[in-house]
Design a protein around this motif. Structure first.
Motif, PDB file in Angstrom:
ATOM      1  N   VAL A  94      -0.750  45.223  18.702  1.00  0.00           N
ATOM      2  CA  VAL A  94      -0.364  45.014  20.106  1.00  0.00           C
ATOM      3  C   VAL A  94       1.112  44.650  20.201  1.00  0.00           C
ATOM      4  O   VAL A  94       1.843  45.181  21.039  1.00  0.00           O
ATOM      5  N   VAL A  95       1.562  43.757  19.331  1.00  0.00           N
ATOM      6  CA  VAL A  95       2.974  43.359  19.335  1.00  0.00           C
ATOM      7  C   VAL A  95       3.863  44.559  18.995  1.00  0.00           C
ATOM      8  O   VAL A  95       4.910  44.769  19.616  1.00  0.00           O
ATOM      9  N   ALA A  96       3.452  45.377  18.040  1.00  0.00           N
ATOM     10  CA  ALA A  96       4.231  46.563  17.680  1.00  0.00           C
ATOM     11  C   ALA A  96       4.312  47.542  18.849  1.00  0.00           C
ATOM     12  O   ALA A  96       5.372  48.110  19.124  1.00  0.00           O
ATOM     13  N   ALA A  97       3.201  47.729  19.566  1.00  0.00           N
ATOM     14  CA  ALA A  97       3.210  48.618  20.729  1.00  0.00           C
ATOM     15  C   ALA A  97       4.116  48.059  21.830  1.00  0.00           C
ATOM     16  O   ALA A  97       4.833  48.813  22.495  1.00  0.00           O
ATOM     17  N   GLN A  98       4.107  46.743  22.019  1.00  0.00           N
ATOM     18  CA  GLN A  98       4.972  46.118  23.023  1.00  0.00           C
ATOM     19  C   GLN A  98       6.443  46.314  22.677  1.00  0.00           C
ATOM     20  O   GLN A  98       7.253  46.648  23.542  1.00  0.00           O
ATOM     21  N   ILE A  99       6.787  46.156  21.406  1.00  0.00           N
ATOM     22  CA  ILE A  99       8.179  46.349  20.983  1.00  0.00           C
ATOM     23  C   ILE A  99       8.604  47.802  21.174  1.00  0.00           C
ATOM     24  O   ILE A  99       9.731  48.070  21.612  1.00  0.00           O
ATOM     25  N   GLN A 100       7.713  48.741  20.866  1.00  0.00           N
ATOM     26  CA  GLN A 100       8.030  50.151  21.090  1.00  0.00           C
ATOM     27  C   GLN A 100       8.245  50.432  22.574  1.00  0.00           C
ATOM     28  O   GLN A 100       9.129  51.211  22.938  1.00  0.00           O
ATOM     29  N   CYS A 101       7.445  49.811  23.445  1.00  0.00           N
ATOM     30  CA  CYS A 101       7.620  50.000  24.886  1.00  0.00           C
ATOM     31  C   CYS A 101       8.956  49.434  25.354  1.00  0.00           C
ATOM     32  O   CYS A 101       9.624  50.034  26.194  1.00  0.00           O
ATOM     33  N   VAL A 102       9.349  48.287  24.821  1.00  0.00           N
ATOM     34  CA  VAL A 102      10.643  47.690  25.172  1.00  0.00           C
ATOM     35  C   VAL A 102      11.772  48.644  24.785  1.00  0.00           C
ATOM     36  O   VAL A 102      12.670  48.935  25.589  1.00  0.00           O
ATOM     37  N   LEU A 115     -10.778  50.261  25.613  1.00  0.00           N
ATOM     38  CA  LEU A 115     -10.802  49.067  26.461  1.00  0.00           C
ATOM     39  C   LEU A 115      -9.691  49.109  27.501  1.00  0.00           C
ATOM     40  O   LEU A 115      -8.643  49.698  27.273  1.00  0.00           O
ATOM     41  N   PRO A 116      -9.904  48.481  28.653  1.00  0.00           N
ATOM     42  CA  PRO A 116      -8.875  48.482  29.707  1.00  0.00           C
ATOM     43  C   PRO A 116      -7.768  47.467  29.417  1.00  0.00           C
ATOM     44  O   PRO A 116      -7.574  46.509  30.153  1.00  0.00           O
ATOM     45  N   PHE A 117      -7.054  47.675  28.340  1.00  0.00           N
ATOM     46  CA  PHE A 117      -5.975  46.772  27.933  1.00  0.00           C
ATOM     47  C   PHE A 117      -4.737  47.621  27.698  1.00  0.00           C
ATOM     48  O   PHE A 117      -4.813  48.659  27.043  1.00  0.00           O
ATOM     49  N   GLU A 118      -3.624  47.210  28.273  1.00  0.00           N
ATOM     50  CA  GLU A 118      -2.407  47.987  28.109  1.00  0.00           C
ATOM     51  C   GLU A 118      -1.202  47.061  27.998  1.00  0.00           C
ATOM     52  O   GLU A 118      -1.260  45.914  28.413  1.00  0.00           O
ATOM     53  N   VAL A 119      -0.151  47.598  27.397  1.00  0.00           N
ATOM     54  CA  VAL A 119       1.122  46.891  27.353  1.00  0.00           C
ATOM     55  C   VAL A 119       2.079  47.639  28.264  1.00  0.00           C
ATOM     56  O   VAL A 119       2.024  48.864  28.376  1.00  0.00           O
ATOM     57  N   ARG A 120       2.947  46.883  28.923  1.00  0.00           N
ATOM     58  CA  ARG A 120       3.832  47.471  29.931  1.00  0.00           C
ATOM     59  C   ARG A 120       5.216  46.863  29.791  1.00  0.00           C
ATOM     60  O   ARG A 120       5.342  45.656  29.584  1.00  0.00           O
ATOM     61  N   GLU A 121       6.210  47.704  29.909  1.00  0.00           N
ATOM     62  CA  GLU A 121       7.583  47.203  29.885  1.00  0.00           C
ATOM     63  C   GLU A 121       8.405  47.988  30.895  1.00  0.00           C
ATOM     64  O   GLU A 121       8.179  49.168  31.123  1.00  0.00           O
ATOM     65  N   GLU A 122       9.362  47.303  31.477  1.00  0.00           N
ATOM     66  CA  GLU A 122      10.212  47.884  32.506  1.00  0.00           C
ATOM     67  C   GLU A 122      11.661  47.546  32.187  1.00  0.00           C
ATOM     68  O   GLU A 122      11.970  46.436  31.774  1.00  0.00           O
ATOM     69  N   ALA A 123      12.538  48.521  32.372  1.00  0.00           N
ATOM     70  CA  ALA A 123      13.968  48.294  32.163  1.00  0.00           C
ATOM     71  C   ALA A 123      14.727  48.812  33.374  1.00  0.00           C
ATOM     72  O   ALA A 123      14.399  49.858  33.931  1.00  0.00           O
ATOM     73  N   VAL A 124      15.738  48.072  33.777  1.00  0.00           N
ATOM     74  CA  VAL A 124      16.569  48.426  34.922  1.00  0.00           C
ATOM     75  C   VAL A 124      18.017  48.472  34.458  1.00  0.00           C
ATOM     76  O   VAL A 124      18.462  47.622  33.695  1.00  0.00           O
ATOM     77  N   ALA A 125      18.740  49.488  34.920  1.00  0.00           N
ATOM     78  CA  ALA A 125      20.158  49.618  34.562  1.00  0.00           C
ATOM     79  C   ALA A 125      20.933  50.084  35.788  1.00  0.00           C
ATOM     80  O   ALA A 125      20.394  50.755  36.669  1.00  0.00           O
ATOM     81  N   ALA A 126      22.189  49.714  35.836  1.00  0.00           N
ATOM     82  CA  ALA A 126      23.058  50.172  36.921  1.00  0.00           C
ATOM     83  C   ALA A 126      23.493  51.601  36.622  1.00  0.00           C
ATOM     84  O   ALA A 126      23.905  51.924  35.509  1.00  0.00           O
ATOM     85  N   ALA A 127      23.382  52.461  37.622  1.00  0.00           N
ATOM     86  CA  ALA A 127      23.766  53.859  37.447  1.00  0.00           C
ATOM     87  C   ALA A 127      25.281  53.954  37.327  1.00  0.00           C
ATOM     88  O   ALA A 127      26.026  53.330  38.091  1.00  0.00           O
ATOM     89  N   GLU A 128      25.729  54.712  36.352  1.00  0.00           N
ATOM     90  CA  GLU A 128      27.151  54.902  36.149  1.00  0.00           C
ATOM     91  C   GLU A 128      27.672  55.965  37.119  1.00  0.00           C
ATOM     92  O   GLU A 128      26.947  56.893  37.471  1.00  0.00           O
ATOM     93  N   ALA A 129      28.921  55.814  37.523  1.00  0.00           N
ATOM     94  CA  ALA A 129      29.515  56.782  38.431  1.00  0.00           C
ATOM     95  C   ALA A 129      29.830  58.060  37.674  1.00  0.00           C
ATOM     96  O   ALA A 129      30.219  58.046  36.506  1.00  0.00           O
TER      97      ALA A 129
END
Length: 109
Positions: free
Chosen positions: A25-33, A89-103
């Motif tokens: 689970v930790v490995a999957a979370q790191i891959q999602c990050v 099983l209904p278990f998932e890992v989720r990660e979100e990243a936000v970045a400022a769009a470059e001109a």
């Protein structure tokens, strides 16, 4: 001695399986990050949407769902995956990243 071993051995096996599952689970979370950050970086550079999704899926765990969105000057990449051992099983890992769009170069001055 044999009776105690018969009771303790299954407990130890279950404990070892729980530890392995936790590591997966930790490995999957790191891959999602990593995948979300890679995708956000690509989207911020104004790469085409299909290229952003391709790059993100390459870094994400197998079977991960990738969502790319843009709101004003921000790009948002969400990666959702199921750990490999718990695919039923209904278990998932989720990660979100936000970045400022470059001109873009040469864009309205």
């Amino acid at each position: 001695m044999t009776a105690e071993s018969a009771v303790v051995l299954p407990v130890l096996v279950m404990f070892a399986m729980a530890l392995v599952w936790g590591l997966l689970v930790v490995a999957a979370q790191i891959q999602c990050v990593d995948a979300a950050r890679t995708g956000a970086r690509a989207a911020a550079r104004q790469d085409p949407a299909d290229a952003v999704i391709r790059v993100t899926r390459e870094a994400a765990p197998r079977g991960a769902k990738v969502t790319v969105g843009r709101k004003e000057d921000e790009v948002r990449v969400v990666v959702v995956a199921e750990p490999p051992v718990l695919s039923g099983l209904p278990f998932e890992v989720r990660e979100e990243a936000v970045a400022a769009a470059e001109a873009m170069v040469g864009e309205g001055t």
